[in-house]
Design an enzyme around this catalytic site. Structure first.
Site, short mmCIF file in Angstrom:
data_model
loop_
_atom_site.label_atom_id
_atom_site.label_comp_id
_atom_site.label_asym_id
_atom_site.label_seq_id
_atom_site.Cartn_x
_atom_site.Cartn_y
_atom_site.Cartn_z
N MET A 27 0.65 -1.13 -0.12
CA MET A 27 -0.17 0.10 0.09
C MET A 27 0.72 1.21 -0.10
SD MET A 27 -3.17 -0.99 2.36
CE MET A 27 -2.44 -2.26 3.56
N CYS A 110 -2.22 -1.41 -10.38
CA CYS A 110 -2.59 -0.02 -9.80
C CYS A 110 -3.35 0.90 -10.91
CB CYS A 110 -1.19 1.03 -9.47
SG CYS A 110 -1.74 2.68 -8.91
N HIS A 179 -6.25 -9.01 -7.34
CA HIS A 179 -7.23 -8.04 -6.76
C HIS A 179 -8.42 -8.12 -7.72
CE1 HIS A 179 -8.47 -3.78 -5.49
NE2 HIS A 179 -9.45 -4.68 -5.04
N ASN A 210 -7.08 -11.78 -3.12
CA ASN A 210 -6.99 -10.30 -2.58
C ASN A 210 -8.43 -9.58 -2.79
OD1 ASN A 210 -5.72 -7.35 -3.46
ND2 ASN A 210 -6.03 -7.80 -1.57
N GLY A 211 -8.85 -8.67 -1.82
CA GLY A 211 -9.98 -7.95 -1.90
C GLY A 211 -11.03 -8.24 -1.08
N GLY A 234 -5.34 -6.07 2.88
CA GLY A 234 -4.69 -4.49 2.88
C GLY A 234 -5.69 -3.72 3.87
C1 LIG Z 1 -3.53 3.43 0.22
C2 LIG Z 1 -3.39 2.38 -0.82
C3 LIG Z 1 -2.39 2.21 -1.57
C4 LIG Z 1 -2.24 1.07 -2.32
N1 LIG Z 1 -0.94 0.75 -2.98
C5 LIG Z 1 -0.78 -0.21 -3.75
C6 LIG Z 1 0.66 -0.51 -4.23
O1 LIG Z 1 1.46 0.20 -3.99
N2 LIG Z 1 0.77 -1.55 -4.98
C7 LIG Z 1 -0.43 -2.57 -5.02
O2 LIG Z 1 0.01 -3.53 -6.03
N3 LIG Z 1 -1.56 -2.32 -4.39
C8 LIG Z 1 -1.70 -1.18 -3.92
N4 LIG Z 1 -2.84 -0.98 -3.41
C9 LIG Z 1 -4.09 -2.01 -3.50
C10 LIG Z 1 -3.85 -3.04 -2.24
O3 LIG Z 1 -2.74 -3.81 -2.39
C11 LIG Z 1 -5.05 -4.17 -2.43
O4 LIG Z 1 -5.10 -4.88 -3.68
C12 LIG Z 1 -6.42 -3.43 -2.35
O5 LIG Z 1 -6.67 -2.44 -1.44
C13 LIG Z 1 -7.51 -4.69 -2.15
O6 LIG Z 1 -7.37 -5.10 -0.89
P1 LIG Z 1 -8.16 -4.91 0.25
O7 LIG Z 1 -9.61 -4.93 0.10
O8 LIG Z 1 -7.65 -5.94 1.36
O9 LIG Z 1 -7.57 -3.47 0.77
C14 LIG Z 1 -3.16 0.00 -2.64
C15 LIG Z 1 -4.43 0.21 -1.74
C16 LIG Z 1 -4.62 1.29 -0.68
C17 LIG Z 1 -5.95 1.26 -0.35
#
Ligand SMILES: Cc1cc2nc3c(=O)[nH]c(=O)nc-3n(C[C@H](O)[C@H](O)[C@H](O)COP(=O)(O)O)c2cc1C
EC number: 1.3.1.-
Length: 340
Positions: A27, A110, A179, A210-211, A234
């Site tokens: 993140m 991303c 994701h 993931n998600g 995340g």
């Molecule tokens: C603030 C923030 C920054 C993120 N930065 C990245 C990143 O640098 N690389 C990446 O692959 N995903 C990034 N993501 C996506 C997360 O890794 C993840 O795939 C997404 O939040 C879904 O998972 P969750 O529902 O458990 O949060 C980011 C998500 C958030 C909220």
């Protein structure tokens, strides 16, 4: 309902064993070295850096180099790269390997415009040949496992995840994270775990789902139903790393400890704050910690006034005084802040 009567096996990425098979999501702006070191002991088997620009790595700026320095971070660790040029990605992969990465992860997920306008991140999914060229170049460049994290596709009409996954497997990528949203969805709607199950059926290499995982029982159930080899968590872990210790317990076929109350959460927030100040210095730690304090206060009844006060503080001493006073009030069972 009984979710687990067997211990969940580790996730294997090449020669690396990830146990338990729980990965902290990369993140940006959040998962710096300090957060990863603080959260890993709760039960993450693997942590991933924030995504790092392969182009920026060519110039070796101080902030970029800080992001990839994995020395001293508990292993195994993965460093995530983004970019759209196979050769630049390969050079960057070599550099992050030298800086301590056990795994190099490629970002095809991303959706942020500042990344996709340069054809990086999820925009790569619009050109599967380029995805393949990037993955092959990175795999050929390094002597460690390469993994890839992606979304379902650019839009609902272009769900290329199975095609990209098959190409990943063919060029030697050793695990995939999905994701399960499209890039155009950003964070809207919900992650489609049926697509994660579809991916698991389509490839032989490990798949990490993931998600939207926010509850340990739900995570176990989704893992079972989709057949994935690991899960990545995340947003729901921010301010709540106990989600991970509870999930780790379920994976070990143990009863999860109860969710901690407000004082314990705030004591950990203080520890996080002090560690950030020590490692990054007060001028950088104070603004960065504002968002984390917001996370630690999530779900507390009546926390909005406290949150507002904490968002306005300018010094660590001021912030810590408010936090410590709040903890003392809570411990004296004053009613202002009860856990919702
Ligand atoms: C603030 C923030 C920054 C993120 N930065 C990245 C990143 O640098 N690389 C990446 O692959 N995903 C990034 N993501 C996506 C997360 O890794 C993840 O795939 C997404 O939040 C879904 O998972 P969750 O529902 O458990 O949060 C980011 C998500 C958030 C909220």
């Amino acid at each position: 309902m009984v979710y687990s009567r067997v211990v969940t096996p580790p996730l294997r990425i090449g020669p690396i064993e990830i146990s338990p098979p729980i990965v902290l999501a990369p993140m940006s702006g959040v998962t710096n070295r300090t957060l990863r070191a603080l959260y890993k002991p709760f039960g993450f088997g693997l942590t991933v850096t924030e995504f790092v620009s392969s182009n920026a790595l060519q110039y070796g700026g101080k902030r970029t180099m800080e992001m990839i320095d994995q020395h001293g971070v508990e292993k195994p660790v993965s460093t995530q790269l983004w970019g759209n040029d196979p050769q630049i990605m390969a050079t960057a992969a070599n550099l992050v390997r030298e800086c301590g990465a056990d795994i190099v992860d490629i970002n095809f997920g991303c959706p942020a415009p500042k990344v996709t306008k340069t054809e990086g991140g999820s925009a790569c999914l619009r050109d599967v040949d380029r995805c393949e060229a990037i993955m092959k170049a990175v795999v050929d460049a390094v002597d460690c496992p390469v993994t890839m994290k992606m979304r379902l596709g650019w839009t609902e009409a272009d769900l290329v995840f199975v095609e990209v996954a098959k190409r990943a497997q063919a060029v030697g990528v050793q695990a995939l994270t999905l994701h399960a949203r499209t890039a155009k969805q950003f964070y809207k709607g919900s992650a489609d775990w049926s697509k994660i199950a579809e991916l698991k059926r389509a490839v032989d290499i490990p798949v990490i789902g993931n998600g939207d995982l926010a509850d340990p029982y739900d995570a176990m159930q989704r893992m079972r139903e989709s057949g994935v080899d690991g899960v990545m968590l995340g947003r729901a872990t921010l301010g709540n790393p106990w989600l991970v210790s509870r999930l780790r317990a379920l994976m070990a076929d143990e009863e999860p400890a109860p969710v901690p109350g407000a004082p314990e959460r705030l004591r950990f927030a203080v520890h996080h704050y002090l560690t950030m100040v020590e490692e990054w210095g007060e001028p950088r730690a104070v603004p960065q910690m504002r968002k984390h304090l917001g996370y630690y206060l999530k779900g507390f009844a009546g926390a909005s006034a406290l949150r507002e006060r904490l968002m306005r503080t300018e010094t660590a001493a001021e912030t810590l005084a408010i936090l410590k006073q709040t903890i003392a009030q809570l411990e004296a069972r004053e009613p202002e802040l009860a856990v919702a």
